[in-house]
Every structure is written in structure tokens, then in C-alpha cells.
Design an enzyme around this catalytic site. Structure first.
Site, mmCIF file in Angstrom:
data_model
loop_
_atom_site.group_PDB
_atom_site.id
_atom_site.type_symbol
_atom_site.label_atom_id
_atom_site.label_comp_id
_atom_site.label_asym_id
_atom_site.label_seq_id
_atom_site.Cartn_x
_atom_site.Cartn_y
_atom_site.Cartn_z
ATOM 1 N N ARG A 107 25.537 33.665 47.460
ATOM 2 C CA ARG A 107 26.568 34.453 47.318
ATOM 3 C C ARG A 107 27.718 33.774 48.036
ATOM 4 N NH1 ARG A 107 27.670 40.686 48.831
ATOM 5 N NH2 ARG A 107 26.523 40.838 46.808
ATOM 6 N N ASP A 226 34.867 50.005 40.829
ATOM 7 C CA ASP A 226 34.281 48.885 42.069
ATOM 8 C C ASP A 226 35.637 48.964 42.788
ATOM 9 O OD1 ASP A 226 33.069 47.136 43.601
ATOM 10 O OD2 ASP A 226 33.768 45.378 41.967
ATOM 11 N N ARG A 294 18.446 47.089 42.196
ATOM 12 C CA ARG A 294 18.793 45.636 42.226
ATOM 13 C C ARG A 294 17.425 44.908 42.837
ATOM 14 N NH1 ARG A 294 23.715 43.808 44.054
ATOM 15 N NH2 ARG A 294 22.586 41.830 44.288
HETATM 16 N N1 NVA Z 1 33.806 43.300 43.572
HETATM 17 C C1 NVA Z 1 33.271 43.267 44.701
HETATM 18 C C2 NVA Z 1 31.829 43.673 44.558
HETATM 19 C C3 NVA Z 1 30.947 43.823 45.859
HETATM 20 C C4 NVA Z 1 29.526 44.034 45.793
HETATM 21 C C5 NVA Z 1 33.353 42.168 45.583
HETATM 22 O O1 NVA Z 1 33.458 40.996 44.997
HETATM 23 O O2 NVA Z 1 33.770 42.205 46.917
HETATM 24 N N1 CP Z 2 26.655 45.646 45.338
HETATM 25 C C1 CP Z 2 26.215 44.726 46.013
HETATM 26 O O1 CP Z 2 26.098 43.433 45.777
HETATM 27 O O2 CP Z 2 26.131 45.158 47.373
HETATM 28 P P1 CP Z 2 26.307 44.214 48.633
HETATM 29 O O3 CP Z 2 27.630 43.471 48.988
HETATM 30 O O4 CP Z 2 25.823 44.971 49.822
HETATM 31 O O5 CP Z 2 25.110 43.193 48.514
#
Ligand code: NVA
Ligand code: CP
Length: 311
Positions: A107, A226, A294
Site C-alpha cells: 500500500r 468513498d 476482502r
Molecule cells: N480512497 C480512499 C480509500 C481508502 C480505503 C483512500 O485512498 O484513502
Molecule cells: N477499504 C480499505 O482498504 O480499508 P483499509 O484502509 O482499512 O485497509
């Protein structure tokens, strides 16, 4: 004999419709076995490295629990707690981690960062969210839709809010899997056509733009949204709150959709901003199934990237 090329999952368009068909079926089997406490140890002795350069609850827990349930183990890294936070090149990090583990989930911020990691990696790399894409989430969302309503092909999905990583990924999924995606964003927050395309440079659009969110919801099978401010964009928070003020998915918007329309949100959610409490906590909301799924779809994905199709 030359080794087969490594399969990465960096964006939704990295797999074909046929591969999604297999993965979604496999995830259903894996979920059934999980619910029955039936062991499913297809990744015995394999190790997943998870690198988080942004916060997470669902992604961390679903990958970690899922990998243990497959018989494997995990290593958890953050940028602050590793040499990544002290400027070690991402390519060097990839070379080292991929000699010790079997698969990596990252991530991070820019998509180019995960691409650079993948380029230097000896093992498959999975996108656990970048600024541009969130493919594991859309895989779970589509699995959830199918569980509740059957095939998503030919259905209508309304995306209400920011033209962000989730919206780009929905657009790729719509073009690949054959459903209609309507995107309603405030002016200045539209999806980026290049990022949302199936192929770089392709003019094929998997979505239609709407300026009125209620019009986008009209007759939709699924309404989804979102946060207004994604991770990494916090400095824009106040400006975004103003720009998105009319983009709250409330009961009025849900009434414009089909009577049996579902509501989804990848979470975390801000009740009273992008969604009202009545909607997210109401009968059309399937957000908790989405979160749970998920884990099931990612177990299928981990297995597929490491072992290919299993009977
Ligand atoms: N669009 C949001 C999704 C979080 C799971 C972000 O990137 O923060
Ligand atoms: N939806 C999602 O990716 O959640 P987290 O940011 O908690 O991993």
C-alpha cells in the site's frame, strides 16, 4: 526451461475477464470452506510480505488473517519502521524482500512506486491501494454484488463522489466485465481518462460522466461512494468539504435508484459527509459483507498468483 513470467496484480486491468470468472468462483469456494471451518492450506510454508506506507485496518487484517488461513505466514513492514523511511531505494527493498518471501502486498502513494517495486521483484506483487487504484477492493465489491444480486454484467453502478483510486478501478472493471458505470463528481474532481482506461492510451471509456448525482443514481442497481479526501490529500480537506457538499449519498439519492439497489462503501466512512447514517446503517447497505469479502477474494488471488488455476 525458462521460468514462466511473474504475474503481478498492480491494477484491475492486469487480469482478463476469464481470470476474474475463475477467481470469483474460487473465492466463493474458499468462503464456503472458511464458514464450515474446513482447512484450506494451499499455501503451506509460503510467506507474504506486507508493506504499508499508508494506514490500514481492513487491508492489513484481511491479508494477514487470509494468509494464515491458507497455511502461510506474513511479515509486516511500514515505511517508518523499515529502511524505506530512511530513503533506501524501493528497487533495493524489492530485491531483498523478494529473495526471502514468496509474494508481496504493498500500500503506497504513486502507482509508479509499486511499478518500480514490481520491476525489481522476483515474486508477484499485489496492489493494496495506491493513489491511482484499489483493485483488491473492487474485486471484493464485485464478489459482494454477485452474492446479493447475481451477475453484474449489464447492471448499472452509480459512483457518487471523488474521481479517485476507487473510481478509476471501477471504470476499468466496467469496461472489462461489461456493466454500466455512471460517475458523478463535482467539477474539478472528475476521473482521469488515462488512469481509468483499460489500456494506457486507449480511448475506450468504461464510464459515463454525470454532473447531477441524483441523475446518476436513477434506476441504478448499485450506488457506491468513498471518502471525499483520500489518504495523501489531507491538505485539501477543507476545500473538498465545500466542493462535495451536495455529494452526500442520502435517502433521497437511494430513492432515485432501483428499489432493491445496494449501497457500498469501501470504508472507512464519514457519516454525514459522503454518506448519511440512514443509508450506511440502513437495509440496502452491504458494507460489512464488502469488508469481510476482502479476505475471501484476496485468498483466491494469493493462491492464483502463486499456483495458477487449481481444480
Ligand atoms: N480512497 C480512499 C480509500 C481508502 C480505503 C483512500 O485512498 O484513502
Ligand atoms: N477499504 C480499505 O482498504 O480499508 P483499509 O484502509 O482499512 O485497509
Amino acid at each position: 526451461m525458462t521460468a514462466p513470467p511473474i504475474k503481478h496484480y498492480l491494477q484491475f486491468s492486469d487480469l482478463t475477464a476469464g481470470e476474474y470468472d475463475y477467481l470469483l468462483g474460487r473465492a466463493a469456494l474458499i468462503k464456503r470452506k472458511f464458514k464450515a471451518y474446513d482447512k484450506h492450506h494451499t499455501l503451506n510454508d509460503r510467506t507474504l510480505a506486507m508493506i504499508f506506507e499508508k494506514a490500514s485496518t481492513r487491508t492489513r487484517v484481511s491479508f494477514e488473517a487470509g494468509m494464515y488461513q491458507l497455511g502461510g505466514s506474513v511479515v509486516h513492514l511500514t515505511s517508518e519502521g523499515s529502511q524505506l523511511g530512511r530513503s533506501e531505494p524501493i528497487e533495493d527493498t524489492a530485491r531483498v524482500i523478494s529473495r526471502m518471501t514468496d509474494i508481496v502486498m504493498i500500500r503506497t502513494f504513486e502507482q509508479s512506486r509499486i511499478e518500480r517495486f514490481a520491476q525489481a521483484s522476483r515474486v508477484p506483487v499485489i496492489n493494496g491501494l495506491t493513489n491511482e487504484y484499489h483493485p483488491c477492493q473492487i474485486l471484493a465489491d464485485i464478489f459482494t454484488f454477485i452474492e446479493h444480486r447475481g451477475s453484474i454484467q449489464g447492471k448499472t453502478v452509480a459512483w457518487i463522489g471523488d474521481g479517485n483510486n476507487m473510481a478509476n478501478t471501477w471504470a476499468q472493471a466496467a469496461a472489462l466485465l461489461g456493466f454500466e458505470l455512471r460517475v458523478a463528481t463535482p467539477r474539478g474532481y472528475e476521473v482521469d481518462s488515462q488512469l481509468a482506461a483499460l489500456d494506457a492510451g486507449s480511448s475506450q471509456r468504461g464510464w459515463r460522466d454525470f454532473s447531477d448525482p441524483r441523475a446518476a443514481c436513477a434506476g441504478a442497481d448499485l450506488v457506491t461512494t468513498d471518502v471525499w479526501t483520500s489518504m495523501g490529500y489531507e491538505a485539501e480537506n477543507e476545500a473538498r468539504k465545500k466542493a462535495f457538499a451536495d455529494w452526500c449519498v442520502d435517502l433521497e439519492m437511494m430513492r432515485a435508484a432501483k428499489p432493491d439497489a445496494l449501497f457500498m462503501h469501501c470504508l472507512p466512512a464519514h457519516r454525514g459527509e459522503e454518506v448519511s447514517a440512514e443509508v450506511i446503517d440502513g437495509p440496502q447497505s452491504v458494507v460489512w459483507d464488502e469488508a469481510e469479502n476482502r479476505m475471501h477474494v484476496q485468498k483466491a488471488l494469493l493462491e492464483y498468483l502463486l499456483l495458477g488455476r487449481l481444480a
